[in-house]
Design an enzyme around this catalytic site. Structure first.
Site, mmCIF file in Angstrom:
data_model
loop_
_atom_site.group_PDB
_atom_site.id
_atom_site.type_symbol
_atom_site.label_atom_id
_atom_site.label_comp_id
_atom_site.label_asym_id
_atom_site.label_seq_id
_atom_site.Cartn_x
_atom_site.Cartn_y
_atom_site.Cartn_z
ATOM 1 N N LYS A 35 11.078 -1.044 -50.229
ATOM 2 C CA LYS A 35 11.525 0.303 -50.620
ATOM 3 C C LYS A 35 10.325 1.247 -50.716
ATOM 4 C CE LYS A 35 11.389 -1.027 -55.487
ATOM 5 N NZ LYS A 35 12.147 -1.705 -56.543
ATOM 6 N N ARG A 133 19.936 -0.373 -66.541
ATOM 7 C CA ARG A 133 19.817 0.659 -65.507
ATOM 8 C C ARG A 133 21.096 0.585 -64.691
ATOM 9 N NH1 ARG A 133 14.627 0.253 -61.464
ATOM 10 N NH2 ARG A 133 15.887 -1.426 -60.625
ATOM 11 N N HIS A 162 18.485 -7.912 -62.473
ATOM 12 C CA HIS A 162 17.090 -7.464 -62.354
ATOM 13 C C HIS A 162 16.461 -7.504 -63.741
ATOM 14 C CE1 HIS A 162 13.650 -5.579 -60.591
ATOM 15 N NE2 HIS A 162 13.815 -4.419 -61.183
ATOM 16 N N ARG A 213 13.311 -11.803 -54.720
ATOM 17 C CA ARG A 213 13.168 -10.418 -54.231
ATOM 18 C C ARG A 213 11.800 -9.839 -54.592
ATOM 19 N NH1 ARG A 213 17.665 -9.614 -57.548
ATOM 20 N NH2 ARG A 213 16.321 -8.272 -58.781
ATOM 21 N N TYR A 256 -13.089 22.824 -61.491
ATOM 22 C CA TYR A 256 -12.239 23.664 -62.343
ATOM 23 C C TYR A 256 -12.509 23.452 -63.827
ATOM 24 C CZ TYR A 256 -9.352 25.057 -58.391
ATOM 25 O OH TYR A 256 -8.904 25.585 -57.216
ATOM 26 N N CYS A 303 -9.463 18.089 -57.578
ATOM 27 C CA CYS A 303 -8.731 19.278 -57.117
ATOM 28 C C CYS A 303 -7.612 18.847 -56.172
ATOM 29 C CB CYS A 303 -9.673 20.238 -56.401
ATOM 30 S SG CYS A 303 -11.147 20.647 -57.359
ATOM 31 N N ASP A 305 -7.311 19.221 -52.905
ATOM 32 C CA ASP A 305 -7.775 18.642 -51.644
ATOM 33 C C ASP A 305 -9.234 18.219 -51.668
ATOM 34 O OD1 ASP A 305 -5.430 19.096 -49.847
ATOM 35 O OD2 ASP A 305 -5.750 21.112 -50.604
HETATM 36 C C1 LIG Z 1 11.714 -2.997 -56.856
HETATM 37 C C2 LIG Z 1 12.650 -4.092 -57.101
HETATM 38 C C3 LIG Z 1 12.265 -5.421 -56.876
HETATM 39 C C4 LIG Z 1 10.841 -5.817 -56.522
HETATM 40 O O1 LIG Z 1 10.055 -5.766 -57.707
HETATM 41 P P1 LIG Z 1 8.513 -6.143 -57.714
HETATM 42 O O2 LIG Z 1 8.139 -6.033 -59.136
HETATM 43 O O3 LIG Z 1 7.825 -5.126 -56.876
HETATM 44 O O4 LIG Z 1 8.377 -7.509 -57.170
HETATM 45 C C5 LIG Z 1 13.230 -6.407 -56.989
HETATM 46 N N1 LIG Z 1 14.500 -6.087 -57.360
HETATM 47 C C6 LIG Z 1 14.894 -4.822 -57.620
HETATM 48 C C7 LIG Z 1 16.296 -4.553 -58.017
HETATM 49 C C8 LIG Z 1 13.985 -3.783 -57.517
HETATM 50 O O5 LIG Z 1 14.366 -2.536 -57.780
#
Ligand SMILES: *Cc1c(COP(=O)(O)O)cnc(C)c1O
Length: 363
Positions: A35, A133, A162, A213, A256, A303, A305
């Protein structure tokens, strides 16, 4: 040559994927999380490496990324881990994306879209076991599962959860894994059950289930506290070139708001990179950059850039010299984690923050 470049080491990506495989074992599927432009490493090139290494699934957090992958010819199973609007249901079905779902409304939208396309919508039901979430709260899971089963154009491919704290609270993670297992106890065995992100994969073997995952660790970045447990290779380096050297006198103020005061006569180097590129302004007066194997401190405010470094005297740094913001340069190296700790964030934000317009170079 581009003045700013992110170099991606493909052999490091391969190494990290193989570490994941080793941990997960042969029986467990690997879903490579790519992602957010593959955590800033570039969606399509990283997808190609993961596919070549034998990833079983690719995960995105946006259906448009799934579209990009399908248009580029990727045939692998894709999961959209994030939510979607009913108006996107047709896209999810059309792209053959396994869509995560948390509610009956989402299931109904997918069922309707699938019926229209004379297909089945692939879904992974997310169970909320403490993340708070997305996901159906664990006590309501059974009812949602029954609903999903009753819909003719829904195929329940996976069920997952998750973890919120697999890096910082292993005991809580184990409890959440137990809650997940209890929630799905009555469900058939031929569904893909999954839960482990990188931290859980490393810290809690019992969370590996049918599929893992990982995201972060694929890029060679360690979940907090796992540095000693596994050898990963950071894949991304961020580099630029010195564009100007100038002398500054004791007492001069720099950049700055004059927050940096030169302590003794010195030389400053200007780098053509700033917060607009993803080198955070929070690194003002605290970041470091490596040139010719030596670290130099950021002088004054970063800054949009431009960023200035205090070279001291006799540095022998010249315009055109390579400056490494992330990565190895001679004997020195700076990791995304080191930068993250300087402004109290996580390495994820450092690599994702590298402006997507910056050229990625693969080697
Ligand atoms: C981003 C994400 C992961 C991967 O998590 P990492 O900490 O980068 O390994 C796995 N499952 C879900 C639902 C996520 O949003």
């Amino acid at each position: 040559m581009d003045l700013i470049r992110a170099e991606i080491d493909i052999s490091a990506l391969r190494h990290n994927f193989r570490q994941v495989r080793k941990l997960a074992g042969r029986e467990t599927l690997v879903c490579a999380v790519i992602k957010d432009n593959a955590y800033g490493h570039g969606l399509l090139p990283v997808a190609a490496v993961m596919a070549d290494e034998g990833a079983d699934f690719l995960a995105v957090a946006d259906l448009s990324d799934a579209g990009t992958l399908r248009n580029a010819g990727f045939k692998l199973p894709l999961i959209n881990l994030s939510g979607f609007l009913p108006t996107q249901a047709a896209d999810a079905v059309n792209l053959n994306v396994s869509q995560s779902v948390s509610s009956a409304e989402e299931l109904l939208a997918l069922d309707r879209a699938a019926k229209k396309q004379k297909k089945c919508a692939l879904v992974h039901i997310e169970v909320d076991c403490g993340m708070g979430r997305l996901g159906i709260p664990a006590p309501e899971f059974s009812a949602l599962f029954e609903k999903a089963k009753s819909l003719k154009h829904i195929f329940i491919e996976g069920i997952f959860t998750h973890f919120p704290s697999a890096d910082t609270d292993i005991a809580a993670t184990k409890k959440q894994a137990v809650l997940f297992s209890e929630s799905v106890r009555q469900c058939p065995a031929n569904i893909i059950y999954h839960s482990a992100n990188s931290a859980a994969l490393i810290n809690c073997p019992e969370t590996r289930m049918d599929m893992v995952r990982p995201g972060l660790m694929l890029y060679g970045l360690h979940p907090a506290g796992t540095e000693k447990k596994i050898k990963l290779k950071p894949a991304l380096s961020l580099k630029t070139s010195v564009i100007m050297i100038k002398k500054a006198k004791k007492g001069d103020r720099v950049s700055y708001n004059g927050t940096y005061r030169v302590k003794k006569d010195t030389e400053l180097a200007a780098l053509p990179i700033g917060y607009g590129d993803g080198f955070s302004r929070l690194l003002s007066n605290s970041g470091e950059v490596i040139i010719k194997g030596k670290r130099y401190p950021v002088a004054g405010r970063v800054c949009m850039d431009l960023t200035l470094l205090d070279l001291g005297t006799n540095s022998r740094v010249r315009p055109g010299d390579e400056a490494t913001l992330i990565g190895k340069n001679g004997r020195e190296s700076i990791t995304a984690s080191e930068i993250a700790s300087k402004y109290k964030t996580i390495p994820y934000e450092v690599v994702c923050g590298i402006n997507n317009g910056i050229k990625r170079i693969y080697f």
